[in-house]
Write a protein that holds these residues in place. Structure first.
Motif, short mmCIF file in Angstrom:
data_model
loop_
_atom_site.label_atom_id
_atom_site.label_comp_id
_atom_site.label_asym_id
_atom_site.label_seq_id
_atom_site.Cartn_x
_atom_site.Cartn_y
_atom_site.Cartn_z
N ALA A 72 0.83 -1.21 0.00
CA ALA A 72 0.00 0.00 0.00
C ALA A 72 0.86 1.26 0.00
CB ALA A 72 -0.94 -0.01 1.20
N GLN A 73 2.02 1.19 0.65
CA GLN A 73 2.89 2.36 0.73
C GLN A 73 3.49 2.74 -0.63
OE1 GLN A 73 6.22 4.31 3.62
NE2 GLN A 73 5.90 2.16 3.94
N LEU A 74 3.47 1.81 -1.58
CA LEU A 74 3.95 2.13 -2.93
C LEU A 74 3.20 3.32 -3.52
CD1 LEU A 74 4.44 -1.39 -4.53
CD2 LEU A 74 6.22 0.32 -4.11
N GLU A 75 1.95 3.48 -3.14
CA GLU A 75 1.14 4.59 -3.65
C GLU A 75 1.76 5.95 -3.36
OE1 GLU A 75 -3.31 6.04 -2.73
OE2 GLU A 75 -3.12 3.97 -3.49
N THR A 76 2.36 6.09 -2.16
CA THR A 76 2.95 7.38 -1.78
C THR A 76 4.23 7.68 -2.57
OG1 THR A 76 4.26 6.48 0.06
CG2 THR A 76 2.00 7.18 0.55
N ILE A 77 4.76 6.67 -3.19
CA ILE A 77 5.94 6.85 -4.06
C ILE A 77 5.48 7.12 -5.49
CG2 ILE A 77 8.01 5.76 -5.00
CD1 ILE A 77 7.97 3.92 -2.46
N LEU A 78 4.61 6.25 -5.99
CA LEU A 78 4.30 6.25 -7.41
C LEU A 78 3.36 7.36 -7.86
CD1 LEU A 78 3.93 2.38 -7.88
CD2 LEU A 78 5.98 3.81 -8.17
N LEU A 79 2.30 7.63 -7.11
CA LEU A 79 1.34 8.66 -7.55
C LEU A 79 1.99 10.02 -7.75
CD1 LEU A 79 -1.94 7.75 -5.61
CD2 LEU A 79 -1.35 7.31 -8.01
N PRO A 80 2.80 10.50 -6.81
CA PRO A 80 3.47 11.80 -7.06
C PRO A 80 4.42 11.76 -8.26
CG PRO A 80 3.51 11.28 -4.72
CD PRO A 80 3.04 10.05 -5.44
N LEU A 81 5.13 10.64 -8.43
CA LEU A 81 6.07 10.54 -9.55
C LEU A 81 5.35 10.64 -10.89
CD1 LEU A 81 8.55 7.80 -8.26
CD2 LEU A 81 8.98 10.27 -8.49
N VAL A 82 4.15 10.08 -10.98
CA VAL A 82 3.37 10.18 -12.21
C VAL A 82 3.12 11.64 -12.55
CG1 VAL A 82 1.08 9.74 -13.20
CG2 VAL A 82 2.30 7.91 -12.04
N GLU A 83 2.95 12.46 -11.54
CA GLU A 83 2.69 13.89 -11.72
C GLU A 83 3.97 14.71 -11.86
OE1 GLU A 83 -0.37 15.02 -12.20
OE2 GLU A 83 -1.06 12.95 -11.98
N GLY A 84 5.12 14.04 -11.82
CA GLY A 84 6.40 14.74 -11.94
C GLY A 84 6.90 15.32 -10.63
N ALA A 85 6.26 14.96 -9.52
CA ALA A 85 6.66 15.44 -8.20
C ALA A 85 7.40 14.33 -7.45
CB ALA A 85 5.43 15.88 -7.41
N PRO A 86 8.17 14.68 -6.43
CA PRO A 86 8.84 13.64 -5.64
C PRO A 86 7.82 12.78 -4.88
CG PRO A 86 9.82 15.80 -5.22
CD PRO A 86 8.57 16.02 -6.02
N GLY A 87 8.10 11.50 -4.82
CA GLY A 87 7.33 10.59 -3.99
C GLY A 87 8.06 10.42 -2.67
N SER A 88 7.49 9.65 -1.77
CA SER A 88 8.15 9.41 -0.49
C SER A 88 7.60 8.13 0.14
CB SER A 88 7.92 10.58 0.47
OG SER A 88 6.54 10.69 0.80
N TYR A 89 8.34 7.63 1.11
CA TYR A 89 7.87 6.50 1.91
C TYR A 89 8.50 6.58 3.29
CZ TYR A 89 12.35 4.23 0.72
OH TYR A 89 13.67 3.95 0.54
N ARG A 90 7.85 5.92 4.23
CA ARG A 90 8.41 5.82 5.57
C ARG A 90 9.21 4.52 5.64
NH1 ARG A 90 3.66 5.54 9.03
NH2 ARG A 90 5.14 5.42 10.75
N ARG A 91 10.48 4.63 6.01
CA ARG A 91 11.36 3.46 6.09
C ARG A 91 11.12 2.73 7.41
NH1 ARG A 91 15.69 1.74 8.54
NH2 ARG A 91 16.01 3.70 9.61
N TYR A 92 10.93 1.42 7.29
CA TYR A 92 10.75 0.60 8.48
C TYR A 92 12.11 0.22 9.06
CZ TYR A 92 8.80 -2.83 11.66
OH TYR A 92 8.43 -3.52 12.79
N ASP A 93 12.26 0.42 10.35
CA ASP A 93 13.49 0.07 11.06
C ASP A 93 13.25 -1.29 11.73
OD1 ASP A 93 15.50 -0.29 13.01
OD2 ASP A 93 15.73 1.88 13.28
N TRP A 94 13.83 -2.32 11.16
CA TRP A 94 13.62 -3.69 11.64
C TRP A 94 14.19 -3.89 13.04
CZ3 TRP A 94 10.62 -7.33 9.29
CH2 TRP A 94 10.16 -7.00 8.02
N HIS A 95 15.25 -3.20 13.39
CA HIS A 95 15.86 -3.35 14.72
C HIS A 95 15.01 -2.70 15.79
CE1 HIS A 95 19.37 -5.20 12.99
NE2 HIS A 95 19.47 -4.21 12.13
N ARG A 96 14.44 -1.56 15.47
CA ARG A 96 13.61 -0.83 16.42
C ARG A 96 12.18 -1.36 16.44
NH1 ARG A 96 12.52 4.66 14.72
NH2 ARG A 96 10.34 4.38 15.16
N GLY A 97 11.75 -1.96 15.33
CA GLY A 97 10.39 -2.48 15.25
C GLY A 97 9.35 -1.41 14.99
#
Length: 182
Positions: A72-97
């Motif tokens: 689902a988080q792919l949407e926050t990356i891809l939708l803005p890129l389609v419009e020529g704007a930067p996308g983004s995502y929140r990185r999961y920290d596996w050590h911190r949980g």
């Protein structure tokens, strides 16, 4: 010895560049398949050929039960890129949980997303080329455990079940432009 991922990466690049852009002026290559199959190796070979950035789905999942959240988080990356704007995502920290920083993804000529679920059917209109990477179950399991150590071992069966269900629903292998057996 020649890296066996080079020819599939070249094939994938040829397919992607022969098709119209799908992310604004850029193209998206997805490298999908089950855990331990060799997706990262193929994505790395493609990135080395093109200097394309690679997003790893492991950074998007919300932990061991987070396959759906990661997709689902792919949407926050891809939708803005389609419009020529930067996308983004929140990185999961596996050590911190938990989730850590927000990572910005600027528009680029070619973006590679690798990992289980990267080729989800919901994002077909954004995907320029899709690779399916697979290997025998025992080889994949041994690679996964060797890579992630004992932290993956207790989660292997549940993760394998979740990814198998996802792949069956999305018909990922059948939709692939390039199929690689490692």
């Amino acid at each position: 010895m020649i890296d066996p991922s080079v020819q599939p990466a070249a094939d994938l690049l040829t397919i992607a560049m022969s098709r119209p852009a799908t992310l604004g002026p850029g193209r998206l290559v997805c490298v999908d398949g089950p855990a331990g199959s060799g997706k990262t190796t193929l994505a790395t070979a493609l990135a080395e050929m093109t200097e394309a950035p690679v997003i790893h789905m492991d950074d998007l999942y919300a932990g061991w039960d987070g396959l759906g959240d990661g997709i689902a988080q792919l949407e926050t990356i891809l939708l803005p890129l389609v419009e020529g704007a930067p996308g983004s995502y929140r990185r999961y920290d596996w050590h911190r949980g938990g989730f850590a920083e927000t990572v910005m993804v600027p528009p680029c000529p070619l973006l590679v997303v690798e990992g289980v679920g990267s080729g989800a059917a919901a994002y077909d209109s954004f995907c320029t080329a899709l690779a399916w990477v697979d290997a025998p179950v025992e080889l994949r399991r041994s690679r996964g455990i060797a890579r992630d150590g004992d932290t993956f071992a207790p989660h292997w069966d549940a993760w394998a079940g979740a990814e198998a269900e996802h792949f069956a629903e999305n018909l990922t292998a059948a939709r692939a432009d390039v199929v690689v057996q490692t």
